[in-house]
Structure formats: C-alpha cells, structure tokens
Design a protein around this motif. Structure first.
Motif, mmCIF file in Angstrom:
data_model
loop_
_atom_site.group_PDB
_atom_site.id
_atom_site.type_symbol
_atom_site.label_atom_id
_atom_site.label_comp_id
_atom_site.label_asym_id
_atom_site.label_seq_id
_atom_site.Cartn_x
_atom_site.Cartn_y
_atom_site.Cartn_z
ATOM 1 N N ASP A 65 -1.654 -10.934 -1.016
ATOM 2 C CA ASP A 65 -1.483 -9.950 0.048
ATOM 3 C C ASP A 65 -0.979 -8.625 -0.514
ATOM 4 N N ARG A 66 0.065 -8.703 -1.318
ATOM 5 C CA ARG A 66 0.640 -7.469 -1.848
ATOM 6 C C ARG A 66 -0.347 -6.786 -2.778
ATOM 7 N N LEU A 67 -0.977 -7.574 -3.584
ATOM 8 C CA LEU A 67 -1.944 -7.014 -4.515
ATOM 9 C C LEU A 67 -3.094 -6.370 -3.745
ATOM 10 N N GLY A 68 -3.487 -7.018 -2.662
ATOM 11 C CA GLY A 68 -4.552 -6.467 -1.830
ATOM 12 C C GLY A 68 -4.173 -5.099 -1.293
ATOM 13 N N GLY A 69 -2.913 -4.948 -0.886
ATOM 14 C CA GLY A 69 -2.445 -3.664 -0.387
ATOM 15 C C GLY A 69 -2.542 -2.595 -1.455
ATOM 16 N N VAL A 70 -2.130 -2.950 -2.651
ATOM 17 C CA VAL A 70 -2.185 -1.992 -3.752
ATOM 18 C C VAL A 70 -3.634 -1.601 -4.026
ATOM 19 N N ARG A 71 -4.479 -2.597 -4.084
ATOM 20 C CA ARG A 71 -5.876 -2.327 -4.412
ATOM 21 C C ARG A 71 -6.541 -1.448 -3.356
ATOM 22 N N SER A 72 -6.244 -1.709 -2.090
ATOM 23 C CA SER A 72 -6.906 -0.903 -1.070
ATOM 24 C C SER A 72 -6.407 0.538 -1.116
ATOM 25 N N ALA A 73 -5.121 0.720 -1.430
ATOM 26 C CA ALA A 73 -4.598 2.077 -1.541
ATOM 27 C C ALA A 73 -5.275 2.804 -2.697
ATOM 28 N N VAL A 74 -5.457 2.080 -3.788
ATOM 29 C CA VAL A 74 -6.107 2.658 -4.964
ATOM 30 C C VAL A 74 -7.558 3.022 -4.639
ATOM 31 N N ALA A 75 -8.208 2.095 -3.960
ATOM 32 C CA ALA A 75 -9.608 2.324 -3.608
ATOM 33 C C ALA A 75 -9.731 3.525 -2.677
ATOM 34 N N ALA A 76 -8.769 3.671 -1.771
ATOM 35 C CA ALA A 76 -8.814 4.771 -0.817
ATOM 36 C C ALA A 76 -8.763 6.130 -1.526
ATOM 37 N N ARG A 77 -8.243 6.124 -2.742
ATOM 38 C CA ARG A 77 -8.198 7.371 -3.518
ATOM 39 C C ARG A 77 -9.459 7.553 -4.355
ATOM 40 N N GLY A 78 -10.373 6.658 -4.163
ATOM 41 C CA GLY A 78 -11.616 6.772 -4.909
ATOM 42 C C GLY A 78 -11.563 6.177 -6.296
ATOM 43 N N LEU A 79 -10.484 5.459 -6.587
ATOM 44 C CA LEU A 79 -10.403 4.814 -7.897
ATOM 45 C C LEU A 79 -10.947 3.392 -7.783
ATOM 46 N N ASP A 80 -11.306 2.826 -8.895
ATOM 47 C CA ASP A 80 -11.823 1.464 -8.867
ATOM 48 C C ASP A 80 -10.685 0.472 -9.118
ATOM 49 N N PRO A 81 -10.366 -0.318 -8.120
ATOM 50 C CA PRO A 81 -9.238 -1.262 -8.271
ATOM 51 C C PRO A 81 -9.452 -2.221 -9.428
ATOM 52 N N ARG A 111 -3.138 5.910 -13.546
ATOM 53 C CA ARG A 111 -3.265 4.723 -14.382
ATOM 54 C C ARG A 111 -2.160 3.739 -14.018
ATOM 55 N N LEU A 112 -2.389 3.038 -12.954
ATOM 56 C CA LEU A 112 -1.414 2.069 -12.462
ATOM 57 C C LEU A 112 -1.669 0.704 -13.080
ATOM 58 N N ALA A 113 -0.602 -0.082 -13.194
ATOM 59 C CA ALA A 113 -0.755 -1.477 -13.601
ATOM 60 C C ALA A 113 0.171 -2.297 -12.716
ATOM 61 N N VAL A 114 -0.228 -3.519 -12.453
ATOM 62 C CA VAL A 114 0.553 -4.363 -11.550
ATOM 63 C C VAL A 114 1.122 -5.569 -12.288
ATOM 64 N N VAL A 115 2.417 -5.777 -12.121
ATOM 65 C CA VAL A 115 3.010 -7.037 -12.575
ATOM 66 C C VAL A 115 3.100 -7.901 -11.325
ATOM 67 N N ALA A 116 2.152 -8.810 -11.191
ATOM 68 C CA ALA A 116 2.063 -9.630 -9.981
ATOM 69 C C ALA A 116 2.775 -10.954 -10.232
ATOM 70 N N GLY A 117 2.989 -11.685 -9.195
ATOM 71 C CA GLY A 117 3.562 -13.025 -9.361
ATOM 72 C C GLY A 117 2.444 -14.004 -9.644
ATOM 73 N N ALA A 140 0.833 -1.197 0.000
ATOM 74 C CA ALA A 140 0.000 0.000 0.000
ATOM 75 C C ALA A 140 0.869 1.248 0.000
ATOM 76 N N SER A 141 1.966 1.213 0.755
ATOM 77 C CA SER A 141 2.808 2.411 0.825
ATOM 78 C C SER A 141 3.435 2.727 -0.526
ATOM 79 N N VAL A 142 3.761 1.685 -1.278
ATOM 80 C CA VAL A 142 4.311 1.913 -2.609
ATOM 81 C C VAL A 142 3.245 2.537 -3.509
ATOM 82 N N ALA A 143 2.068 1.966 -3.450
ATOM 83 C CA ALA A 143 0.981 2.480 -4.291
ATOM 84 C C ALA A 143 0.656 3.930 -3.915
ATOM 85 N N GLU A 144 0.630 4.181 -2.609
ATOM 86 C CA GLU A 144 0.332 5.549 -2.164
ATOM 87 C C GLU A 144 1.373 6.533 -2.672
ATOM 88 N N HIS A 145 2.601 6.092 -2.658
ATOM 89 C CA HIS A 145 3.679 6.947 -3.163
ATOM 90 C C HIS A 145 3.392 7.349 -4.609
#
Lengths: 343, 343
Positions: A206-222, A191-197, A178-183
DNA sequence: CCGAGGAACGAAAGCGCTTGCAGGAAGCGC
DNA sequence: GCGCTTCCTGCAAGCGCTTTCGTTCCTCGG
C-alpha cells in the motif's frame, strides 16, 4: 456472613446481606431489568460495602459477558505497537476492561495460533494490530480464526489491515505515502529510492503504491525507482540503505516506509559521512515519538497510533453490524529537518 | 462425540474418545501422577487430534492452576516499559502463559486498585514494574494488596522496587548512576547538574544518591550540585534543562536520570544553540533503543530492560521462598557522543 | 369484590473443569 | 490360592456465577 475466612465475599454473601436471592443479586448488579429500583439499590450498596467483585471466571463460565480483550501485536517493544497498545489499554481501563497482549513476531501462523488461544480464553474482543499479508493463503488461516471467533459472539477489530470480514481502523497508507513522495518531488528530487519492508505485507505494498503513483503523476517511471525489500526494523533499514548506496549512488532521497527503518538509514548515512539532508534526504513513516529527536529530526508521515488504538477498542465495544465498519484515520505530513532540495 | 455443533471439544469429549473418565483425562493432560503412561499418551493424542484446549475459566474456577500473569506498568507507550513488557510477554508465551497489562499512570492508588482488580481476575502472578515511593504511607497500600495476593497463593514480583515483601528484580540504580557521574568527573567536569524525576520516587533518590556519592568521592560538595525535580518524561526534561540553564549558567554537564528526560534536555539545548558535547555534556539513564540514534548519540547507563522482564517472569514461575529473592541485574556505562571534556 | 395479567423475585440447573475419595485390578509374600 | 499392598481409574461434589422457569404478590378493570 462469608463462608471461609480470609476469602473475598461471594455473590451469595452479598445476596444474604441484602436479604435477597442470588438470582436477584446477580440481576441487580448486572443492572438488568426485572428488579425493583429499591432492591437493586440495596444490593449495590451492600456489594460496595463488602467490596464485592464478581469472579470473572465464574461469570464467564456461566455464560455471562466477558470484559477481557485480546490485543495482538508483532512486537510490543516496538514503538509503533506500544503506542497503539497505549491507546487500547488506556481506553479499555476506562471501560472496565482488561487487556491481554500477545506477540506474534510477524508470523501469520503464530497469529492464527494466538487468536485460537485467545478464543480458548474466551476473551470478549480481539484486536489485531499489524499488517495483512499479500498472499491470500497466508491471510486465510487468520481470517478463519477471526470468523470463527465472531460467529461465537466475539468482537474482532483489526488495525491497518483490510480483506478481513471484521471492523477495521484503517489509515490511508497509500495517500500518506504519496504525500511524503510529493513533498520530496516538490523539493526537486528526481532520483528517489525506497527502503520498503517485507514485500509480502499489505502495508508495504500500500505504502509503496502511494509512492509509485506520486512518482508516476510527475511523469517519472516508477519502475526506475529502486526498492529494497528488508525487514521492518532498524537493522532492515541499515541493510536497505547500504544496498541503495552501493547499487544506486546517484540517489538523492531515500524513503523508508516506517520510522524504525528510517532510523537505520540515518545511522548508515552518518557512518558513511553522507550529509542529511544536504546530500541525501530521508523520510520515514508513522511518526513515532522519537522521530522528532533523531539527527536530523525526521520528516515523516504521521499516523495517530494512540488514537488508532482508542478507536479500535471503541469499535470493539459497539455491537457488530452486518457490513463491517471501516474507520479511517487521519494522517499528515510532518516536515522536519531530514529533507531539503537536492544538491 | 461433541455435544453442540460448532462448539469446541470439551474435556468430556476427549475422555469419551479415549475411553476414559473425565477425571483420568484431566489428570493425564495436567501430566499429574496417578495415570499410567499408556493411558496418558492415548489421552494426549486424542486431545491433540481433536484440537482440545481447556477452558481456562472452568479450570480456574475448579481450583486448578492459572496461567495468566498481570503486568503493571506506568505507561506501556513509554520505551522503558515497553521493552520490559517485551521481555515479560515473550517469556510468558514460551511457557504457555498469557499476560494482562495495565497502566497505572504513576499513581500509587491506581496501582493498588489495579492489583485489586487483577486479584479479582484470579491471575496466577503479578509483576509490578515501576518505581516505589519514598513515602512509606504511599507504598503501604500497594504492599497490602501484594501481601494479600501472595497469601492466597499468588506470585508477586517487582522490578526495580524494594521495600516490598516479594521477589524482586533489582538493578543497582545507585551504582549505575555513580558510574555515569564518574565518567563525567573523569572527563574533568566539576559543575554538574541533575535533571531528576519526581522526588517521591525511590528510583530517583537511588540514582541521585549514586551521583551524589560519586561527586562526594571527588571531594566536591554534593549540596552545591543543582537538582531539578521534574516529571520522568521528555517534557519534564525540557523543563529541567530550562531551569538549569537559567539558574546555573556555568553548568558543564547535565545528568538526566532517565533517557526520556535526556531527550528533552537535548532538544532544549539544540533549540538554544548550545553545542553538545562541546559546551555542555549530557547523559541519560536506561539506554532505551533510540538512545543510540539521538543527536548526538546519548551516553547513558544501560539497564537490560528486556532481560529484566524475562527475569521477572521466570521468578514468578518459581515457587515462593520464605525470604524474598532479590535478583540483581547487570548495568553498564555506554559512552557515546553526548559527553566530552568541558571546554 | 373477584379474576386476569404483570412485575418482582426465588429455586435450581447447569457452565467445564479439578480433586478427594472409594472401588477394582494387579502384584507380592506366604 | 489367600490376604494385603500398590497402582489406576471412576464417581461425584463442588468452584461462583447466570439464567430459565415457576411462583408469589400486586395492581387494576369489570
């Protein structure tokens, strides 16, 4: 005197030299009670003088304690795991333990087989580094082996893996991601994209969940955020980057969920002449040693791999408690040169 | 049937189930001669069915063969060594062996102590990865331990280290270093400087020797070439680069004698705004995985670390011969973006 | 000064396996 | 059908250590 020539001294030699029985010598060297300090000291002196080292096989066979730990990693050649191993091996040595290392090659059946093998080897502790599986069925076999191991007195510790009934060293993958996404969001990226494992690994979800929640917190749709599920390697990162560039050309930031994949992402962008961070920002995860030397130096979430290895071994040394311990680890955002505001 | 509950099957259980004696069962499972194929097959089937795995401690104690190998590395967290370890561990697993890894932290006394420990653990083979020492006195203690190990039937193999009476996997450090130097000379460089590792390591003197002979072959005086003796690490590389930049400002090419140091050299040049390769060319040595991803991608001499690990283990598996084997390895020059003609 | 109660130590039984040696069942030539 | 090999197989002795259970020797209160 020693029996055979050219042979290292046995306990019986030490005992004879010290004028005591093997039983007493054994007790003295194990510093167990029931021996007078005077005798114990004499035995220890003789042992040191003779250069006596107990035969660990005999010791283990007779029911004594073991001081060999097993360490399971996906791939010891991978920096993430080798840094963890470094922590484990160094700490183990300080405590007089040695470490047996096995590859598991990201295969839960292989993992279970390796644990079984280590149990057969009667190791005193098993440390499993590597992600757990989302599918409980896949995790089950590993869990069963680990439980059986603990029932017979072994100490099991996992690193970065929950849902197992044993002590664990747990980085907060979700918060770190989440901290990375928030940054990135803070910099203005939308317009973020994730290269996940691989999608079947807990670490990924878990990591993807963190990213998604950070994105959602900004009002974007994960759900609008593209995610490429690829192997956790440099090559996987390359494939993921290629996929994202082709299918989502408007992307301004690519989050790789580990540094190895980020390395691959950077290499593809370089080949295609995409400027980082000017045109696209890239982030990694883990902060392996070389992250600072990539081109450009990688912004990433730092996990203290070596310390995690140390913590895992230290947990293994402590007596078990009924409720499994969860030892959290620090994490931090390391901002370097691969991220910048979107063009 | 098995004795205690909750306990894995013993050989005696297998024997009983198969209707033979322990002796026969033991021989059948070790696939040693003296057992009819019919009986052997039956025993193997029963063993498989019961999930029998021999207790390696009992086996070793009784004088049977061991299948644990010891691997000594300077630092398992270092990519050079972790790639070697990857080869060793993978190959060992294929052959049913497990691997005990120890750090030695670049200290010959620690090396000897670790070998002693592994001997006490009765490992079947010891693989020592890491440079030898120029000073024979420092090498002597290690040699003594290794000799003693081999006298008691152990198999010793060293990687990249000569002057020891045991099988060796030997990259041609001198030739590989020469090829790097020749590449730079070919490009037109005449003011080379070397960031070497510690001067007491054979690896360093070998590689440096290769560079010097290549320089001499061009009619230049090797003694005019600055050499910085620094630790074999990224930090060492930084120190070496700083020293060379300050004391020999006319230098157009810096040869680091391993990739970790090259990484440090690049980082210093970047900080000081020196363009690579426009102003100064830089080369490494080893070709660790990340060499391709540095900025700029590193020109280096490739050593097949993983294959070296494989070769070392395979040597360990083969019976000893009176004259130690020397297995050469390939090496190659990998030209990337960190070298160019001088300005 | 005596007996109870400990503390310190020793004898010996394994732990689970391998292996030298002896015994037994076939197989051979006569 | 007998004696001798040749194979297989089983018996039992360890490998070096820990640990249980006794034994011995002190110490101390009465």
């Amino acid at each position: 005197m020693a029996g055979r020539p050219h042979s290292r001294p046995r306990l019986i030699d030490v005992a004879a030299q010290a004028g005591v029985s093997m039983a007493t010598a054994s007790r003295a060297l194990a510093s167990r009670e029931g021996v007078s300090e005077r005798v114990a000291a004499r035995v220890r002196d003789v042992a040191a003088e003779l250069g006596y080292v107990a035969n660990p096989h005999a010791r283990t066979l007779a029911g004594g304690p073991t001081s060999v730990a097993g360490l399971l990693v996906y791939e010891i050649g991978d920096p993430y795991f080798s840094e963890i191993a470094s922590g484990v091996v160094g700490t183990a040595a300080e405590h007089g333990w040695s470490v047996q290392i096995s590859h598991t090659e990201r295969d839960s059946r292989a993992e279970a087989a390796q644990i079984r093998l280590m149990r057969a080897h009667r190791v005193g502790a098993i440390i499993v580094a590597g992600s757990g599986y989302v599918d409980p069925a896949m995790e089950a076999e590993v869990a069963r082996e680990l439980d059986a191991f603990q029932e017979t007195g072994g100490r099991a510790v996992v690193i970065g893996r929950h849902h197992l009934r044993c002590d664990a060293v747990l980085p907060d993958n979700s918060a770190a991601a989440a901290s990375v996404a928030e940054h990135l969001l803070e910099l203005g990226h939308r317009r973020l994209a994730v290269v996940a494992g691989p999608r079947h690994l807990n670490t990924v979800t878990d990591r993807l969940g963190g990213v998604r929640s950070a994105v959602a917190a900004r009002g974007l749709d994960p759900d609008d955020m593209p995610v490429a599920y690829v192997p956790f390697t440099r090559e996987g990162g390359r494939a993921g980057a290629a996929q994202i560039l082709e299918q989502h050309p408007g992307t301004t930031a690519i989050l790789a969920l580990n540094d190895a994949m980020a390395t691959g992402v950077l290499s593809v962008l370089r080949e295609r002449g995409v400027a980082v961070p000017a045109e696209v920002s890239v982030t990694g995860f883990d902060d392996i040693q070389v992250a600072q030397d990539l081109a450009p130096a990688l912004t990433t979430a730092r996990l203290p791999m070596s310390e995690m290895g140390v913590a895992a071994f230290e947990l293994a040394l402590r007596p078990p408690v009924s409720r499994p311990r969860r030892k959290p680890t620090s994490h931090g955002l390391v901002v370097r040169d691969s991220t910048a505001p979107p063009a």
